[in-house]
Design a protein around this motif. Structure first.
Motif, PDB file in Angstrom:
ATOM      1  N   UNK A  33       0.801  -1.211   0.000  1.00 33.73           N
ATOM      2  CA  UNK A  33       0.000   0.000   0.000  1.00 33.73           C
ATOM      3  C   UNK A  33       0.843   1.274   0.000  1.00 33.73           C
ATOM      4  N   UNK A  34       2.136   1.127   0.167  1.00 32.67           N
ATOM      5  CA  UNK A  34       3.010   2.306   0.156  1.00 32.67           C
ATOM      6  C   UNK A  34       3.531   2.624  -1.240  1.00 32.67           C
ATOM      7  N   UNK A  35       3.297   1.723  -2.175  1.00 28.66           N
ATOM      8  CA  UNK A  35       3.848   1.908  -3.510  1.00 28.66           C
ATOM      9  C   UNK A  35       2.922   2.785  -4.359  1.00 28.66           C
ATOM     10  N   UNK A  36       3.492   3.776  -5.020  1.00 27.72           N
ATOM     11  CA  UNK A  36       2.697   4.714  -5.818  1.00 27.72           C
ATOM     12  C   UNK A  36       2.657   4.344  -7.298  1.00 27.72           C
ATOM     13  N   UNK A  37       3.339   3.283  -7.698  1.00 27.94           N
ATOM     14  CA  UNK A  37       3.427   2.916  -9.112  1.00 27.94           C
ATOM     15  C   UNK A  37       2.081   2.459  -9.659  1.00 27.94           C
ATOM     16  N   UNK A  38       1.869   2.738 -10.945  1.00 29.86           N
ATOM     17  CA  UNK A  38       0.653   2.316 -11.637  1.00 29.86           C
ATOM     18  C   UNK A  38       1.012   1.350 -12.756  1.00 29.86           C
ATOM     19  N   UNK A  39       0.124   0.422 -13.019  1.00 35.70           N
ATOM     20  CA  UNK A  39       0.314  -0.553 -14.088  1.00 35.70           C
ATOM     21  C   UNK A  39      -0.221   0.040 -15.388  1.00 35.70           C
ATOM     22  N   UNK A  40       0.536  -0.123 -16.463  1.00 34.47           N
ATOM     23  CA  UNK A  40       0.186   0.451 -17.760  1.00 34.47           C
ATOM     24  C   UNK A  40      -0.806  -0.452 -18.495  1.00 34.47           C
ATOM     25  N   UNK A  41      -2.011   0.067 -18.745  1.00 38.42           N
ATOM     26  CA  UNK A  41      -3.032  -0.681 -19.489  1.00 38.42           C
ATOM     27  C   UNK A  41      -3.353  -0.006 -20.823  1.00 38.42           C
ATOM     28  N   UNK A  42      -2.441   0.834 -21.303  1.00 38.35           N
ATOM     29  CA  UNK A  42      -2.719   1.611 -22.510  1.00 38.35           C
ATOM     30  C   UNK A  42      -2.897   0.728 -23.747  1.00 38.35           C
ATOM     31  N   UNK A  43      -2.199  -0.391 -23.817  1.00 38.23           N
ATOM     32  CA  UNK A  43      -2.346  -1.279 -24.975  1.00 38.23           C
ATOM     33  C   UNK A  43      -3.755  -1.854 -25.044  1.00 38.23           C
ATOM     34  N   UNK A  44      -4.295  -2.221 -23.893  1.00 40.20           N
ATOM     35  CA  UNK A  44      -5.672  -2.746 -23.843  1.00 40.20           C
ATOM     36  C   UNK A  44      -6.662  -1.650 -24.224  1.00 40.20           C
ATOM     37  N   UNK A  45      -6.374  -0.410 -23.850  1.00 45.96           N
ATOM     38  CA  UNK A  45      -7.239   0.697 -24.224  1.00 45.96           C
ATOM     39  C   UNK A  45      -7.252   0.902 -25.736  1.00 45.96           C
ATOM     40  N   UNK A  46      -6.133   0.698 -26.388  1.00 51.51           N
ATOM     41  CA  UNK A  46      -6.071   0.817 -27.847  1.00 51.51           C
ATOM     42  C   UNK A  46      -7.054  -0.155 -28.498  1.00 51.51           C
ATOM     43  N   UNK A  77      -1.429  -9.821 -27.427  1.00 54.22           N
ATOM     44  CA  UNK A  77      -0.573 -10.878 -26.887  1.00 54.22           C
ATOM     45  C   UNK A  77       0.537 -10.288 -26.019  1.00 54.22           C
ATOM     46  N   UNK A  78       1.148  -9.209 -26.498  1.00 57.26           N
ATOM     47  CA  UNK A  78       2.230  -8.572 -25.743  1.00 57.26           C
ATOM     48  C   UNK A  78       1.693  -7.998 -24.433  1.00 57.26           C
ATOM     49  N   UNK A  79       0.514  -7.395 -24.491  1.00 53.41           N
ATOM     50  CA  UNK A  79      -0.098  -6.831 -23.276  1.00 53.41           C
ATOM     51  C   UNK A  79      -0.329  -7.921 -22.226  1.00 53.41           C
ATOM     52  N   UNK A  80      -0.894  -9.044 -22.659  1.00 56.19           N
ATOM     53  CA  UNK A  80      -1.130 -10.147 -21.721  1.00 56.19           C
ATOM     54  C   UNK A  80       0.199 -10.663 -21.170  1.00 56.19           C
ATOM     55  N   UNK A  81       1.201 -10.760 -22.026  1.00 58.55           N
ATOM     56  CA  UNK A  81       2.524 -11.214 -21.575  1.00 58.55           C
ATOM     57  C   UNK A  81       3.113 -10.245 -20.544  1.00 58.55           C
ATOM     58  N   UNK A  82       2.956  -8.955 -20.790  1.00 58.29           N
ATOM     59  CA  UNK A  82       3.502  -7.954 -19.870  1.00 58.29           C
ATOM     60  C   UNK A  82       2.801  -7.987 -18.522  1.00 58.29           C
ATOM     61  N   UNK A  83       1.466  -8.129 -18.537  1.00 58.08           N
ATOM     62  CA  UNK A  83       0.747  -8.230 -17.266  1.00 58.08           C
ATOM     63  C   UNK A  83       1.151  -9.495 -16.514  1.00 58.08           C
ATOM     64  N   UNK A  84       1.266 -10.587 -17.241  1.00 55.58           N
ATOM     65  CA  UNK A  84       1.588 -11.859 -16.605  1.00 55.58           C
ATOM     66  C   UNK A  84       2.995 -11.861 -16.021  1.00 55.58           C
ATOM     67  N   UNK A  85       3.854 -11.010 -16.550  1.00 54.05           N
ATOM     68  CA  UNK A  85       5.230 -10.934 -16.052  1.00 54.05           C
ATOM     69  C   UNK A  85       5.337 -10.142 -14.751  1.00 54.05           C
TER      70      UNK A  85
END
Length: 266
Positions: A33-46, A77-85
């Motif tokens: 809960x102290x981490x301010x980082x956000x996960x990038x979902x821009x590829x899915x938005x495209x 495919x790349x988006x799913x791979x990136x999330x899974x990583x």
């Protein structure tokens, strides 16, 4: 042979009418809960912007599987791979919720695209299965995961929010609409509220026909998520438009359920 076929059909019907229970997978409890980082979902938005028609006249969002070009298939495919990583446990709980919802919906589209053309996602499982729900479709932090794992062992038991049923899309006309926006830590509450309101006020969610109340089978599959019969009625009334809310308050008759598994394509 006929007896075996009959037994199989009975077992298949039972599996469709009874959803898996919510069994907490404790390994996914952790968060930072102290981490301010956000996960990038821009590829899915495209992909959502390009192929999801959220303004279809039917009120049911349609995904244009037939016209997803090779470049966007690869982007998915790349988006799913990136999330899974990623290891979602290294992010805040709010960031995790968006992560799991977006991953689930992206995996659904990926599965359909791999087998397209299909008439229904229910045909994607093995011949003895109803759909692909139990098949391992990704691996996160060393754990192989199925769609059922994400929904019933992570999201449902860890968040205990009935509105998540309006966030997860199963590529079917009977399902709540896939949101036109990717989920994020900042917009999840707004999208959950909008999803609940849109589904409940559409006939595939709640309708009155021939004196009967007709509900989506989602409410039959997950009664405890909505607080049982009393909790469900309160939930529906809360999100229903005024005229529909009055009908629900006054209703004392029988309830029927239905669900359309046809693919949510144009």
């Amino acid at each position: 042979m006929r007896q075996l076929t009959a037994v199989f059909l009975i077992l298949l019907a039972a599996s469709v009418s009874a959803a898996p229970s919510a069994e907490r997978w404790a390994v996914w409890d952790a968060s930072d809960e102290s981490r301010a980082a956000h996960i990038d979902h821009s590829a899915w938005q495209v992909l959502l912007t390009r192929y999801l028609n959220s303004q279809h006249p039917s009120g049911i969002a349609r995904f244009d599987y037939a016209h997803v070009d090779p470049g966007h298939r690869r982007l998915l495919d790349v988006y799913v791979e990136q999330l899974s990583a990623l290891d979602p446990r290294q992010f805040t709980r709010a960031e995790q919720f968006a992560y799991w919802v977006n991953l689930y919906n992206a995996l659904i589209v990926q599965l359909v695209l791999k087998q397209y053309p299909v008439d229904s996602i229910t045909s994607l499982g093995a011949w003895y299965q109803f759909g692909p729900w139990d098949k391992a479709v990704t691996e996160v932090a060393g754990y192989k995961l199925s769609l059922n794992d994400i929904e019933h062992r992570i999201l449902r038991p860890l968040w205990r929010d009935p509105r998540l049923h309006y966030a997860l899309n199963c590529a079917s006309l009977g399902c709540p609409n896939m949101a036109a926006e990717t989920y994020s830590a900042q917009n999840s509450e707004r999208l959950l509220e909008a999803g609940a309101r849109a589904y409940i006020n559409h006939p595939r969610g709640v309708a009155f026909e021939d004196g009967n109340l007709v509900l989506s089978r989602i409410y039959d599959w997950y009664p405890q998520d909505f607080g049982g019969e009393t909790g469900l009625r309160a939930h529906l009334i809360h999100y229903a438009e005024p005229a529909l809310a009055q009908q629900l308050k006054a209703f004392t008759g029988k309830t029927r359920y239905r669900y359309d598994w046809n693919l949510n394509q144009p």
